[in-house]
Motif scaffolding. Structure first.
Motif, mmCIF file in Angstrom:
data_model
loop_
_atom_site.group_PDB
_atom_site.id
_atom_site.type_symbol
_atom_site.label_atom_id
_atom_site.label_comp_id
_atom_site.label_asym_id
_atom_site.label_seq_id
_atom_site.Cartn_x
_atom_site.Cartn_y
_atom_site.Cartn_z
ATOM 1 N N GLY A 2 56.250 -20.378 -61.101
ATOM 2 C CA GLY A 2 56.620 -19.937 -62.434
ATOM 3 C C GLY A 2 55.505 -20.099 -63.446
ATOM 4 O O GLY A 2 55.739 -20.013 -64.651
ATOM 5 N N PHE A 40 60.131 -23.365 -57.626
ATOM 6 C CA PHE A 40 61.557 -23.043 -57.658
ATOM 7 C C PHE A 40 62.259 -23.618 -56.436
ATOM 8 O O PHE A 40 63.449 -23.940 -56.490
ATOM 9 N N ASP A 94 59.381 -13.777 -64.398
ATOM 10 C CA ASP A 94 60.775 -13.616 -64.824
ATOM 11 C C ASP A 94 61.721 -13.733 -63.632
ATOM 12 O O ASP A 94 62.844 -14.235 -63.764
ATOM 13 N N THR A 99 61.197 -15.700 -61.112
ATOM 14 C CA THR A 99 61.284 -17.147 -60.883
ATOM 15 C C THR A 99 62.328 -17.765 -61.803
ATOM 16 O O THR A 99 63.187 -18.538 -61.367
ATOM 17 N N ALA A 100 62.240 -17.429 -63.086
ATOM 18 C CA ALA A 100 63.201 -17.967 -64.053
ATOM 19 C C ALA A 100 64.623 -17.536 -63.715
ATOM 20 O O ALA A 100 65.579 -18.314 -63.871
ATOM 21 N N THR A 101 64.782 -16.315 -63.224
ATOM 22 C CA THR A 101 66.108 -15.812 -62.868
ATOM 23 C C THR A 101 66.680 -16.562 -61.672
ATOM 24 O O THR A 101 67.864 -16.905 -61.638
ATOM 25 N N LEU A 141 65.978 -19.630 -60.819
ATOM 26 C CA LEU A 141 66.371 -20.945 -61.322
ATOM 27 C C LEU A 141 67.698 -20.864 -62.071
ATOM 28 O O LEU A 141 68.590 -21.707 -61.892
ATOM 29 N N ASP A 142 67.835 -19.855 -62.915
ATOM 30 C CA ASP A 142 69.050 -19.693 -63.707
ATOM 31 C C ASP A 142 70.263 -19.432 -62.817
ATOM 32 O O ASP A 142 71.363 -19.970 -63.054
ATOM 33 N N THR A 156 65.173 -24.019 -66.569
ATOM 34 C CA THR A 156 64.115 -23.006 -66.592
ATOM 35 C C THR A 156 63.024 -23.343 -67.599
ATOM 36 O O THR A 156 62.080 -22.563 -67.769
ATOM 37 N N CYS A 159 59.271 -22.966 -66.733
ATOM 38 C CA CYS A 159 58.847 -21.683 -66.175
ATOM 39 C C CYS A 159 58.320 -20.786 -67.292
ATOM 40 O O CYS A 159 58.922 -20.687 -68.362
ATOM 41 N N ARG A 192 61.058 -15.552 -68.106
ATOM 42 C CA ARG A 192 62.310 -15.558 -68.862
ATOM 43 C C ARG A 192 63.411 -15.018 -67.967
ATOM 44 O O ARG A 192 63.234 -13.984 -67.311
ATOM 45 N N SER A 193 64.546 -15.700 -67.911
ATOM 46 C CA SER A 193 65.630 -15.275 -67.035
ATOM 47 C C SER A 193 66.099 -13.872 -67.384
ATOM 48 O O SER A 193 66.292 -13.524 -68.556
#
Length: 492
Positions: free
Chosen positions: A64, A93, A354, A356-358, A360-361, A367, A370, A373-374
């Motif tokens: 991330g 992640f 993004d 990666t963030a998704t 995690l979310d 997040t 990271c 952004r999700s």
């Protein structure tokens, strides 16, 4: 999205051009598996890689972080003095998902580091290093023997020609194996086996299936090598590239790859073969998606289909990828389906960080660390309030060190090349990026604005490349942030 944490199936190809997919407007290539994901999910029209090189992009997906932060700046096979493994202690992640109770699996191409494989980061799965299908891999050859399949063998190779007339690079060949014996089929088999184990385990899982193709050379059975008629191929307008007013490295790279070795008819055939490779990989994706259906997991699994970067395939008289930040290699497929999501198309700028963030979310993991952004709000059909209106990418070298930064906005692109002329493209007037308008007077104000926007973002990220932008000029003194040295601090 609501309810229990979903499973995650992450499908990634290597060097996959966006324009090969029906989801992005190709009328000829058939990719029913990816089409299935698109029908259930969201197609991101403007999805980009943070760096169009395998290792930096894949390391950014894992951590991330931006490439300049995690430090894996080039592929180890062509390393120019960069590090070969991620530093210890970086977030991943996989670690976050493991903390959330997920079972983790990885099948296929890794290419995040030279010696540390997926097991070093908590995944179940074998380490398959390097850029290309490892046809001599012991597990693959054992699998061939187990099924009575013929060993790897190829014929009718297609090579470029070097400047001195000698043989250049291998671009394609016919594979003397049936589809079910290919390395691509082997990877799908291993992914299906892992899916079954995870289904029996009962925990939520994250399974990554990463293919080595459609990266050149295109080694395919006749079924796929001849699947598409070359007469249906429309060659890109950028094949008329002259390199006039552009960094000299592009002309040099064109000569290195021997892209001019082929005439239009040959390029149409090679492009049709590349399309066949895309379709063959999609066929294997379909087998995995069918197994997801059979296991009753489709409605509880988020599915991603993307790539680490694109490929030139003759565009701009180039091959592979390299020090040229064109859309051909920086824009990538980005198709995501989540349980309960809202199908559709989105025009926002998104990238692998993004994703990666998704991930995690989706898993309920933090997040905050990271840089992406999700995408969950966009995947759920919510308005994109406050979403980014520009995208930045970076490049550090391939075969040799070469630094670049790119700012892409709705209508324009700025590429900064410390070792050559900078580039500015008016993408409305010049969508094929043939004319470098960096010195065109009527674009001067736009170029200044883009330089300043890029500078501000690089400073905010902590990317020292910002100092070069300031040195080149166009950054007001009031905006400049110059790190003070210890000597300067003592002198005052």
């Amino acid at each position: 999205m609501s309810g229990a944490r979903p499973n995650i199936l992450f499908l990634m190809a290597d060097q996959h051009r966006v324009d090969t997919l029906p989801a992005y407007g190709n009328p000829t290539v058939q990719t029913p598996a990816i089409d299935r994901i698109a029908a259930r999910g969201t197609v991101f029209e403007r999805c980009y890689t943070p760096s169009a090189i395998c290792t930096p992009a894949r390391a950014s997906l894992l951590t991330g972080l931006h490439p300049f932060e995690h430090g894996l700046l080039s592929n180890y096979e062509w390393n120019s003095g960069h590090r070969e493994e991620l530093p210890d202690g970086l977030p991943t992640f996989s670690a976050a998902l493991r903390d959330e109770g997920y079972a983790l699996g990885h099948v296929g191409k890794w290419h995040v580091g030279r010696h540390r494989g997926p097991d070093a980061y908590g995944f179940e799965g074998r380490h398959l290093p390097g850029a290309l299908n490892p046809y001599d891999d012991e597990d693959y050859t054992a699998w061939l023997d187990e099924h009575g399949y013929p060993p790897f063998a190829a014929h009718e190779p297609v090579y470029t020609s070097a400047a001195d007339g000698s043989r250049g690079h291998l671009i394609a060949a016919r594979l003397a194996q049936p589809t079910e014996a290919t390395f691509e089929a082997y990877l799908a088999d291993r992914a299906i086996e892992m899916l079954r184990r995870f289904a029996d385990d009962g925990r939520p899982f994250s399974l990554s299936l990463h293919y080595f193709g459609p990266h050149l050379p295109y080694l395919l059975p006749d079924e796929w090598y001849d699947r598409y008629d070359p007469s249906e191929v429309v060659l890109p307008a950028s094949m008329s590239e002259t390199f006039a007013g552009k960094p000299e490295v592009q002309r040099t790279y064109s000569a290195y790859w021997g892209a001019d070795s082929f005439d239009d008819a040959q390029w149409r055939k090679l492009t049709a073969v590349y399309w066949g490779y895309v379709a063959m990989i999609d066929h294997q994706y379909g087998r995995v998606l069918d197994e997801l259906d059979r296991l009753g997991l489709t409605d509880t699994t988020a599915v991603f289909a993307t790539a680490d970067h694109g490929e030139f395939t003759g565009a701009h008289r180039l091959n592979d990828k390299g020090p040229a930040m064109y859309e051909d290699i920086y824009r990538i497929p980005g198709i995501v389906s989540i349980p309960g999501g809202e199908p559709g198309r989105r025009a926002e700028f998104v990238n692998l960080l993004d994703f990666t963030a998704t991930i995690l979310d989706l898993a309920g993991a933090p997040t905050a660390g990271c840089r992406g952004r999700s995408l969950l709000p966009l995947l759920s059909g919510e308005p994109a309030h406050g979403w980014r209106d520009e995208l930045i990418a970076e490049f550090h070298g391939h075969h040799f060190s070469y630094a670049q930064r790119m700012l892409r906005t709705d209508h324009h692109k700025l590429v900064v090349n410390p070792e050559g002329i900078d580039e500015f493209y008016d993408l409305d007037a010049d969508p094929h990026e043939l004319h470098n308008a960096i010195d065109v007077p009527r674009h001067a104000a736009t170029v200044r604005d883009l330089r300043l926007r890029l500078y501000r973002e690089l400073v905010a990220r902590g990317d020292r490349f910002a100092q070069w932008l300031a040195f080149r000029g166009g950054i007001p003194e009031s905006e400049r942030v110059r790190p003070e040295t210890a000597v300067e601090a003592r002198i005052g």
